[in-house]
Design a protein around this motif. Structure first.
Motif, short mmCIF file in Angstrom:
data_model
loop_
_atom_site.label_atom_id
_atom_site.label_comp_id
_atom_site.label_asym_id
_atom_site.label_seq_id
_atom_site.Cartn_x
_atom_site.Cartn_y
_atom_site.Cartn_z
N LEU A 197 -20.25 -46.51 -32.99
CA LEU A 197 -20.69 -45.43 -32.02
C LEU A 197 -22.03 -45.57 -31.86
CD1 LEU A 197 -17.84 -42.80 -32.84
CD2 LEU A 197 -18.11 -44.27 -30.82
N GLY A 198 -22.94 -46.20 -32.57
CA GLY A 198 -24.37 -46.24 -32.73
C GLY A 198 -24.68 -44.94 -33.11
N ARG A 199 -24.08 -44.11 -34.06
CA ARG A 199 -24.45 -42.97 -34.49
C ARG A 199 -24.72 -42.81 -35.79
NH1 ARG A 199 -19.26 -39.54 -32.24
NH2 ARG A 199 -19.79 -39.78 -30.01
N PRO A 200 -25.67 -42.14 -36.54
CA PRO A 200 -26.06 -41.91 -38.00
C PRO A 200 -24.86 -42.15 -38.97
CG PRO A 200 -27.21 -40.44 -36.85
CD PRO A 200 -25.96 -40.73 -35.87
N TRP A 201 -25.38 -42.64 -40.16
CA TRP A 201 -24.24 -43.05 -41.08
C TRP A 201 -23.95 -41.58 -41.97
CZ3 TRP A 201 -26.13 -48.18 -43.90
CH2 TRP A 201 -26.24 -49.19 -42.78
N CYS A 202 -24.61 -40.53 -41.87
CA CYS A 202 -24.72 -39.61 -42.88
C CYS A 202 -23.39 -39.26 -43.63
CB CYS A 202 -25.45 -38.29 -42.26
SG CYS A 202 -26.99 -38.46 -41.67
N ILE A 203 -22.44 -39.27 -42.47
CA ILE A 203 -21.00 -38.72 -42.85
C ILE A 203 -20.46 -39.71 -43.95
CG2 ILE A 203 -19.77 -39.60 -41.12
CD1 ILE A 203 -18.12 -37.18 -41.19
N GLY A 204 -20.89 -40.95 -43.60
CA GLY A 204 -20.62 -41.87 -44.65
C GLY A 204 -21.01 -42.13 -46.07
N LYS A 205 -22.27 -41.73 -45.98
CA LYS A 205 -23.09 -41.90 -47.22
C LYS A 205 -23.57 -40.64 -47.97
CE LYS A 205 -23.98 -46.65 -47.18
NZ LYS A 205 -23.76 -47.46 -48.36
N LEU A 239 -24.66 -45.43 -58.42
CA LEU A 239 -23.55 -45.84 -57.39
C LEU A 239 -23.88 -45.11 -56.12
CD1 LEU A 239 -20.33 -45.53 -59.86
CD2 LEU A 239 -20.97 -47.62 -58.49
N ASP A 240 -23.88 -45.82 -55.13
CA ASP A 240 -23.98 -45.38 -53.73
C ASP A 240 -22.55 -45.51 -53.39
OD1 ASP A 240 -24.40 -45.08 -51.05
OD2 ASP A 240 -25.20 -46.82 -50.54
N MET A 241 -21.95 -44.65 -53.51
CA MET A 241 -20.59 -44.30 -53.21
C MET A 241 -20.37 -44.00 -51.55
SD MET A 241 -18.96 -44.90 -55.83
CE MET A 241 -17.05 -44.71 -55.43
N THR A 242 -19.51 -44.73 -50.85
CA THR A 242 -19.42 -44.98 -49.44
C THR A 242 -18.10 -44.54 -48.91
OG1 THR A 242 -21.19 -46.70 -49.63
CG2 THR A 242 -20.17 -46.41 -47.29
N ARG A 243 -18.10 -43.65 -47.85
CA ARG A 243 -16.90 -43.60 -47.10
C ARG A 243 -17.12 -44.72 -45.94
NH1 ARG A 243 -16.14 -36.98 -46.92
NH2 ARG A 243 -18.26 -37.16 -45.63
N ARG A 244 -16.37 -45.87 -46.34
CA ARG A 244 -16.63 -47.08 -45.54
C ARG A 244 -16.07 -46.87 -44.10
NH1 ARG A 244 -20.42 -49.91 -47.11
NH2 ARG A 244 -19.50 -50.55 -49.05
N ASP A 245 -14.83 -46.21 -44.13
CA ASP A 245 -14.08 -46.42 -42.73
C ASP A 245 -14.94 -45.21 -41.76
OD1 ASP A 245 -13.50 -44.09 -44.51
OD2 ASP A 245 -11.43 -44.07 -44.01
N LEU A 246 -15.49 -44.23 -42.38
CA LEU A 246 -16.43 -43.50 -41.42
C LEU A 246 -17.64 -43.99 -41.35
CD1 LEU A 246 -15.87 -39.87 -43.21
CD2 LEU A 246 -14.80 -40.92 -41.36
#
Length: 231
Positions: free
Chosen positions: A126-134, A112-119
């Protein structure tokens, strides 16, 4: 050699029918690798595959027949499930040809690739990396690895996720935009793959939110199922 503090233990995953564990080196993930999921996320067509990573210690291991507890993560109110076939790399290499890719596979697991979708969505805007969401703690639940030669028809296997006994995602590995060998080949152009790498191959349509108390049951035909309880 001594260290300033004890060296962390290596994350490891059980292998079906074997006493040895699979040590995790890196976790790679493919984005939007099923057409219908790409459409539900606002994209379409056969795009070149793109990759992101999770920390190796993001794995949350569910042993065969067990339900593993996943703490609901901080900073989110919109945690999404993404069921995926995971490739366990057993032989390293770079610039791997599609025809040679299968020789680099040790086995497969349900993940499972759990994802903080809102983040994640905030970062996209903002064109920023997804690290905090993934790439947060426990964001990569995974089941027991099955050695590749035990599942020769994995490329046509069904894939499913149920939440509290109700289907959320149901598809087939044959619907991957970039198939297993193509994905390995593409990944190896950007990174030198190593034994112990995990590759999450993408999720089909039907992603959605989960809450505390939900039971997630994921399966890929021929592999041990993955059961996760949100706590």
């Amino acid at each position: 050699m001594s260290y300033v503090f004890p060296s962390p233990s290596t994350p490891a995953i059980p292998v079906r029918g074997r006493a040895e564990l699979f040590p995790v080196h890196r976790i790679y993930c493919v984005g939007r690798n099923y057409e219908d999921h790409a459409k539900e996320m606002g994209h379409s067509g056969r795009e070149a595959p793109f990759f992101f990573m999770k920390p190796a210690d993001a794995v949350l291991v569910a042993a065969e027949g067990q339900v593993v507890n996943m703490p609901y993560p901080t900073l989110t109110s919109n945690l999404h499930h993404e069921i995926e076939l995971v490739i366990a790399i057993g032989k390293g290499g770079q610039n791997i040809a599609v025809a040679d890719a299968a020789a680099h596979i040790f086995g497969y697991a349900v993940g499972l690739d759990m994802t903080r979708r809102d983040l994640q969505n905030d970062m996209k805007k903002l064109g920023r990396p997804w690290c905090i969401g993934k790439g947060f703690d426990h964001s990569a639940p995974i089941g027991t690895i099955t050695v590749a030669d035990q599942v020769p028809a994995i490329g046509q296997a069904s894939i499913v996720l149920q939440v509290n006994g109700v289907d959320r995602q149901r598809s087939n590995i044959a619907k991957l935009i970039w198939n297993i060998s193509e994905t390995i080949a593409q990944l190896s152009l950007a990174w030198s793959l190593q034994p112990g790498d995990l590759l999450f191959t993408g999720t089909p349509e039907g992603v959605g939110a989960v809450v505390r108390g939900d039971l997630l049951e994921g399966g890929v035909e021929g592999l041990d199922p993955l059961r996760v309880r949100m706590t």
